[in-house]
Write a protein that holds these residues in place. Structure first.
Motif, PDB file in Angstrom:
ATOM      1  N   VAL B 387      17.999  -0.240 -17.184  1.00  0.00           N
ATOM      2  CA  VAL B 387      17.965   0.969 -18.013  1.00  0.00           C
ATOM      3  C   VAL B 387      17.205   2.056 -17.257  1.00  0.00           C
ATOM      4  CG1 VAL B 387      17.031   1.920 -20.177  1.00  0.00           C
ATOM      5  CG2 VAL B 387      18.094  -0.347 -20.141  1.00  0.00           C
ATOM      6  N   PRO B 388      17.643   3.281 -17.314  1.00  0.00           N
ATOM      7  CA  PRO B 388      17.000   4.375 -16.582  1.00  0.00           C
ATOM      8  C   PRO B 388      15.514   4.502 -16.916  1.00  0.00           C
ATOM      9  CG  PRO B 388      19.077   5.115 -17.470  1.00  0.00           C
ATOM     10  CD  PRO B 388      18.857   3.733 -18.007  1.00  0.00           C
ATOM     11  N   LEU B 389      14.778   5.038 -15.980  1.00  0.00           N
ATOM     12  CA  LEU B 389      13.341   5.236 -16.051  1.00  0.00           C
ATOM     13  C   LEU B 389      12.561   3.929 -15.894  1.00  0.00           C
ATOM     14  CD1 LEU B 389      12.842   8.027 -18.732  1.00  0.00           C
ATOM     15  CD2 LEU B 389      13.009   8.194 -16.260  1.00  0.00           C
ATOM     16  N   PHE B 393      16.405  -0.005 -12.697  1.00  0.00           N
ATOM     17  CA  PHE B 393      17.490   0.982 -12.670  1.00  0.00           C
ATOM     18  C   PHE B 393      17.688   1.512 -11.255  1.00  0.00           C
ATOM     19  CE2 PHE B 393      18.591   5.546 -12.851  1.00  0.00           C
ATOM     20  CZ  PHE B 393      19.865   5.440 -13.364  1.00  0.00           C
ATOM     21  N   ILE B 394      16.571   1.844 -10.601  1.00  0.00           N
ATOM     22  CA  ILE B 394      16.697   2.488  -9.293  1.00  0.00           C
ATOM     23  C   ILE B 394      17.353   1.554  -8.285  1.00  0.00           C
ATOM     24  CG2 ILE B 394      15.426   3.649  -7.470  1.00  0.00           C
ATOM     25  CD1 ILE B 394      13.261   4.189  -9.526  1.00  0.00           C
ATOM     26  N   GLU B 397      21.003   1.151  -9.086  1.00  0.00           N
ATOM     27  CA  GLU B 397      21.800   2.301  -8.652  1.00  0.00           C
ATOM     28  C   GLU B 397      22.091   2.216  -7.161  1.00  0.00           C
ATOM     29  OE1 GLU B 397      22.667   5.648 -10.564  1.00  0.00           O
ATOM     30  OE2 GLU B 397      23.003   3.730 -11.581  1.00  0.00           O
ATOM     31  N   GLY B 473       9.487   3.032 -12.059  1.00  0.00           N
ATOM     32  CA  GLY B 473      10.751   3.551 -12.543  1.00  0.00           C
ATOM     33  C   GLY B 473      10.736   5.055 -12.716  1.00  0.00           C
ATOM     34  N   VAL B 503      14.898   9.243  -9.074  1.00  0.00           N
ATOM     35  CA  VAL B 503      15.513   8.673 -10.270  1.00  0.00           C
ATOM     36  C   VAL B 503      16.881   9.322 -10.500  1.00  0.00           C
ATOM     37  CG1 VAL B 503      15.231   8.358 -12.737  1.00  0.00           C
ATOM     38  CG2 VAL B 503      13.244   8.330 -11.240  1.00  0.00           C
ATOM     39  N   TRP B 504      16.948  10.594 -10.225  1.00  0.00           N
ATOM     40  CA  TRP B 504      18.156  11.358 -10.532  1.00  0.00           C
ATOM     41  C   TRP B 504      18.867  11.785  -9.265  1.00  0.00           C
ATOM     42  CZ3 TRP B 504      21.391  12.029 -14.241  1.00  0.00           C
ATOM     43  CH2 TRP B 504      22.253  13.104 -14.225  1.00  0.00           C
ATOM     44  N   LEU B 511      26.285   6.342 -11.092  1.00  0.00           N
ATOM     45  CA  LEU B 511      25.799   6.627 -12.455  1.00  0.00           C
ATOM     46  C   LEU B 511      26.861   6.254 -13.476  1.00  0.00           C
ATOM     47  CD1 LEU B 511      23.293   7.843 -13.826  1.00  0.00           C
ATOM     48  CD2 LEU B 511      24.605   9.953 -14.081  1.00  0.00           C
ATOM     49  N   SER B 514      26.821   2.602 -13.912  1.00  0.00           N
ATOM     50  CA  SER B 514      25.698   2.213 -14.760  1.00  0.00           C
ATOM     51  C   SER B 514      26.032   2.443 -16.219  1.00  0.00           C
ATOM     52  CB  SER B 514      24.458   3.025 -14.405  1.00  0.00           C
ATOM     53  OG  SER B 514      23.848   2.490 -13.275  1.00  0.00           O
TER      54      SER B 514
END
Lengths: 113, 973
Positions: B387-389, B393-394, B397, B473, B503-504, B511, B514
């Motif tokens: 999950v992002p953050l 997640f990183i 990705e 994260g 992160v972005w 993305l 994900s």
């Protein structure tokens, strides 16, 4: 002579192997003795056969190797005779112990199923 | 650098030393042990941190201690950024697990054992990551296998723990062996076991013909350790371990060793087709299958175990791709997975600890009881789902981005992104399941215990790790960036690619993947929720073909069926097949040279045959064959025939210039015959059946076969002997002995000089053998009671005994001894004669045929004749023979003679000689070899007499037993 000694070794070996493969301990011990005769003769024969030339120096001093039979195989066989006696003794006792403990004289300590 | 090297060694030794100390603590000292283990971890962590500046920018700390430099094996430790990252994980997570264990382990558990194994495991793991030598790495690798075995089997009272531990050890141990061979091959290719050299020799390795086997063997080690398909099955079974062990072994350490090694050797192997395919297929199948299996687990730890397998698969896939960016992602994911998986294992442990169960079908609604723990677990499992953050997640990705890239154009490359999404989707589903089924839903009603929040310090490690997940994260480059960089440089060196930890990255394909995984995973979970709430353990279809079942079956086949098969065919239960095998091997080995070099009689002129000699051996052959034929039913006659063959052999020796042999053979023949004669009475009766049953066909075939073997063997020996005898001897070693027998050895009988002088040491060994045989026989017979006499007393003896009993003036046995009185008197009178003969043989031995052996046997015959003549009791009443002392003095005399030459500065058994004038006897050679020969003489007498007497005593013993039984009261007998 060589042929006779060779045949003798052969007969002793063949009888020995036959007995070695038998199932009774006594047969095996006799077989081993026969094989040890054969092996002793064989080792002895490796020095080649000679008549009337025992490796005992006739006079003191440096010996002439050409006059005597090869002493080395004889020395080897001499120890082999004594060791094979020891082996026979040990096998005989093991044989008796096995007979006493298992009640059979089969080499495996029990009769074949 | 010097100090840093010392620190490395300290870091290496610390856990092992700690392990040894903790093991000594009392078993109820919970706090002390935990504090001590914690202190060791803190110290290790502190050392690791202090080393950071040295490894920060691609620096390497080394320490070298020479171990076996001749074999290129040194105790080299080496720490670069990558090893440093692992050292941090090993010590850091180790510390957290120690804290957690303090609360997790129950007071009944023997805690010193736990912490001792735990610290030792930590040390082994540090050894794996810091080893600077391939062999050293393999050694520590094996140590991790052994200590993980001990840790998994900690609760050895549980069968599942024992099985799990055994399975883990078998699988990783086999892998470890393969790894060791792989390392040896790798070292052979490179020419050095030093890790630095190996890492710099990638090109040499990749072009070497042994590249593929080397890589396969090393991969076998790495894949088994990291529980990659098809070796994954040991890991779920290892869940029988205490949860702190699982949290440690299956997040940061044990299973990471495999991926660590793959990353470590990445510069050497990666980028080849073979590596891409093998590692890629293993990784991808593990990634997807692990995630799929995880979803259908009912056991919390089972779910985590399969999820671990799946995540390790992800790392493996990344390493297989061969691109530096993928390697960065792999290293990053190793860190991330360690943090969230350790915290999840600990959370599962808390749930188990507080509720008494780990079954997700029974757990539900725990949020109300333990909201704090629930929240922590939710964050950690969100990290697992990507999950992002959160840190997961990183790296995920990065994985998706790499999966989309084309690396090696192939089917595998094409399917990777799709399978990656499927695996991501499944991992979202099982992460959600972990949270939803445990913490939400109706209140549980049948829990073994009423749940509540755990003690704060038990939760602390999870809090810390979850915090790490969060900050990594959210602000990755600020927190973990530099450390990751150091680790990446450690692996990739100058190949380190530019990468961003943001992160972005904008709207892009990863993305989208994900997003698909997240939404798809949630949908999948809710679609399966009702099925999962009641389903059996394990995924549909695959449930029945569990890897562990196949493993068990293979084990059974190997260790039981095949072993039994091998045992029946090659085992030692039956002598005949083995002897047959032996003879056949000897036959084949003997005929090979003939096959190669051809066979023809030589050209040496033969000695013309003497008719007497022919006749002699005609008798000899009849004796030998007769002994073979009669040995089964007619033992006595077989023995006599055997002696006949021996006698013929003896005459042959005399005939063919070997008087020494003839004398010795003759004497030994006598003793052997007496010996076997003594033993005959205890062999069972065996009469030839007068009306024999037809021999069974099997037995008949066996006999023909043995007959054939015997004839072929005999013919072979005869042929071999003839072929050799008709060729000239290539060189006679014996010539030397003939030449110098007198001048160097002081004797004219070359054979005897060889025995007691030139090759005295051999004779010394032979004496020892003879002594040992004598003692063995003595020991075997000392407490032995032979079987009852198998033959009844002959009629004649019965009549004689009855006659004796009838008369008052006679004792039983008198008649019998009267019968033998003439031979007995002769034998007794022969006693001194034979003694003189023995001394004569002994004294002349150095110059004429004779010597210690012959003399010894002759004296033994003198003794045994007395036994025959007068009976055991009479002899022992009149004569004290102490054969054990004879043996002892014999050995001593020979050894002292040998050692005597040391005093004159010569090597052992150097002899010296001169002649001495003895009154009456004349000139006698007084070589020191004579003393040695005296030793031989004494020992031979001792051993021979010992054997004969031991056997002779048996007959007294059996009489005694009879008498003893007869005197017992009736009811006892």
């Amino acid at each position: 002579m060589e042929l006779i000694v060779a045949l003798a070794i052969g007969v002793l070996t063949a009888s020995g192997i036959w007995l070695l493969l038998r199932p009774r301990t006594f047969q095996v011990i006799i077989g081993l003795s026969l094989i040890s005769y054969a092996v002793n003769l064989f080792i002895f024969a490796m020095g080649r056969l000679r008549l009337g030339a025992p490796p005992v120096l006739v006079d003191a001093g440096v010996g002439d190797p050409g006059l005597y039979d090869d002493p080395l195989p004889q020395a080897l066989v001499l120890t082999a005779i004594v060791i094979s006696f020891a082996m026979t003794a040990l096998f005989l006792v093991v044989l008796l112990a096995s007979r006493g403990l298992t009640g059979t004289d089969h080499v495996d300590g029990r009769e074949r199923r | 650098m010097k100090i840093d090297g010392g620190l490395l060694i300290l870091l290496m030794l610390l856990p092992f030393a700690g392990s040894a100390v903790v093991a000594l603590f009392r078993s109820n000292a919970h706090n002390v042990e935990a504090v001590f283990a914690g202190a060791v971890s803190v110290a290790g962590l502190a050392i690791a941190i202090s080393l950071y500046p040295s490894v920060m920018d691609g620096g390497v700390v080394r320490s070298q201690i020479e171990w076996l430099p001749a074999y290129g094996l040194n105790f080299n430790l080496r720490m670069d950024g990558f090893a440093w990252m692992f050292a941090m994980l090993v010590t850091g997570i180790g510390l957290l697990v120690v804290v957690y264990s303090r609360y997790y382990m129950s007071p009944e558990d023997p805690v010193p054992r736990f912490f001792s194994f735990f610290l030792a495991f930590m040390g082994a793991m540090l050894g794996v990551v810091m080893a600077g030598n391939l062999i050293l790495l393999a050694v520590f690798w094996e140590l991790t296998s052994i200590f993980s075995f001990l840790l998994i089997g900690y609760w050895y009272q549980n069968a599942s723990a024992r099985d799990g531990a055994r399975m883990a050890l078998t699988v990783t141990g086999v892998g470890g062996l393969a790894l060791l061979v792989g390392m040896l091959l790798l070292g052979h290719i490179v020419g050095s076991y030093d890790l630095d050299t190996v890492l710099a020799s990638g090109n040499i390795v990749r072009q070497h013909p042994l590249f593929l086997p080397t890589m396969l063997l090393i991969l076998l080690g790495a894949l088994t350790k990291s529980a990659q398909f098809p070796f994954h099955f040991w890991l779920p079974n290892a869940m029988a371990a205490p949860t702190p062990v699982s949290a440690y072994l299956h997040s940061a350490t044990m299973v990471k060793a495999g991926v660590f090694l793959m990353a470590r050797l990445w510069p050497v192997f990666a980028g080849t087709q073979e590596w891409f395919w093998i590692v890629g297929v293993a990784g991808l199948s593990t990634l997807v299958l692990g995630a799929y299996f995880a979803l259908f687990q009912q056991d919390l730890k089972g779910l985590l175990a399969y999820s671990t397998i799946s995540h390790l698969g992800l790392i493996t896939v990344l390493l297989s791709l061969g691109s530096p960016l993928a390697a960065v992602a792999a290293i990053f994911h190793m860190m991330n997975h360690a943090t969230f998986k350790a915290s999840l294992f600990m959370a599962a442990g808390i749930i188990d600890h507080e509720t008494g169960t780990r079954d997700m079908r029974r757990l539900s609604g725990l949020f109300r009881y333990m909201p704090y723990t629930a929240t922590l677990a939710m964050v950690a499992s969100a990290a697992m789902a990507g999950v992002p953050l959160l840190n997961g997640f990183i790296s995920k990705e990065m994985f998706f981005a790499e999966a989309v890239e084309t690396h090696m154009v192939s089917v595998l490359d094409t399917v990777t992104p799709y399978l990656a999404v499927v695996a991501g989707l499944l991992s979202v589903a099982y992460s959600l399941r972990f949270i939803h089924s445990v913490f939400f839903g109706p209140l549980p009603n049948d829990l073994p215990r009423k749940p509540h929040e755990p003690p704060h310090w038990m939760r602390f490690p999870i809090e810390f790790l979850v915090l790490a997940c969060l900050v990594v994260g959210i602000v990755p480059s600020l927190t973990v960036g530099p450390f990751l960089h150091a680790a990446v440089v450690g692996v990739l060196g100058r190949e380190t690619p530019p990468y961003s930890l943001a992160v972005w990255h904008g709207f892009n394909l990863p993305l989208l993947m994900s997003a698909i995984a997240l939404t798809g995973g949630v949908a999948l979970y809710f679609a399966l929720k009702n099925y999962l709430a009641v389903s059996e353990e394990g995924p549909p279809w695959f449930r029945r073909i569990g890897g562990h079942r196949i493993f068990e079956r293979i084990l059974v086949t190997l260790s039981w069926r095949w072993a039994r098969l091998a045992e029946t065919h090659l085992g030692t239960r039956r002598l005949q097949p083995q002897l047959r095998l032996l003879v056949l091997v000897a036959l084949i080995a003997g005929s090979l040279p003939f096959y190669r070099a051809g066979a023809a009689a030589g050209i040496l002129p033969v000695i013309p045959a003497d008719p007497a000699f022919v006749l002699l051996w005609l008798i000899g052959a009849i004796c030998a064959i007769g002994a073979a034929v009669r040995a089964k039913y007619h033992r006595l006659s077989a023995l006599i025939l055997l002696a006949g063959a021996g006698l013929v052999t003896c005459i042959t020796f005399a005939w063919l210039s070997a008087p020494d042999l003839a004398v010795t053979q003759l004497l030994v023949e006598i003793v052997t015959t007496v010996l076997i004669l003594l033993g005959l009475r205890w062999l069972p009766k065996r009469w030839a059946d007068p009306d024999p049953m037809p021999v069974k066909i099997g037995a008949r075939i066996r006999r023909y076969r043995d007959f054939l073997i015997a004839v072929v063997g005999g013919a072979g020996m005869a042929f071999l002997a003839y072929v050799i005898m008709t060729r000239p001897a290539s060189s006679r070693l014996g010539d030397y002995f003939v030449r110098y027998a007198y001048t160097e050895g002081g004797g004219r009988n070359a054979v005897n000089v060889i025995l007691v002088d030139f090759r005295g040491f051999d004779t010394f060994g032979e004496m020892a053998v003879l002594g040992v045989v004598g003692l063995s026989v003595f020991a075997l017979l000392r407490r032995f009671r032979p079987a009852a006499d198998s033959v009844e007393s002959p009629d004649q003896q019965k009549i004689q005994n009855a006659y004796d009993e009838a008369r008052e003036d006679r004792k039983v046995g008198d008649t019998l001894s009267d019968y033998l009185s003439v031979p007995a008197v002769i034998m007794q009178w022969l006693f001194p004669v034979i003694i003189v003969l023995a001394i004569h043989l002994f004294l002349r031995g150095h110059d004429l045929p004779g010597g210690g052996f012959a003399a010894g046997v002759a004296l033994a015959i003198a003794f045994i004749l007395q036994y025959l003549a007068a009976g055991t009791r009479w002899v022992e009443d009149h004569l004290r023979i102490l054969p054990l002392r004879w043996i002892g003095f014999g050995l001593l005399s020979a050894a002292l003679t040998g050692a005597g030459s040391w005093f004159f500065g010569y090597p052992f058994l150097t002899s010296h000689f001169q002649y001495a004038e003895l009154p009456w006897i004349g000139k006698v050679p007084m070589a020191s070899a004579l003393l040695f020969d005296l030793g031989v003489f004494l020992l031979v007498v001792g051993a021979t007499v010992l054997v004969l007497i031991a056997l002779a005593h048996q007959s007294i013993r059996s009489h005694r037993t009879d008498r003893f039984v007869a005197t017992l009261p009736k009811e006892d007998a």
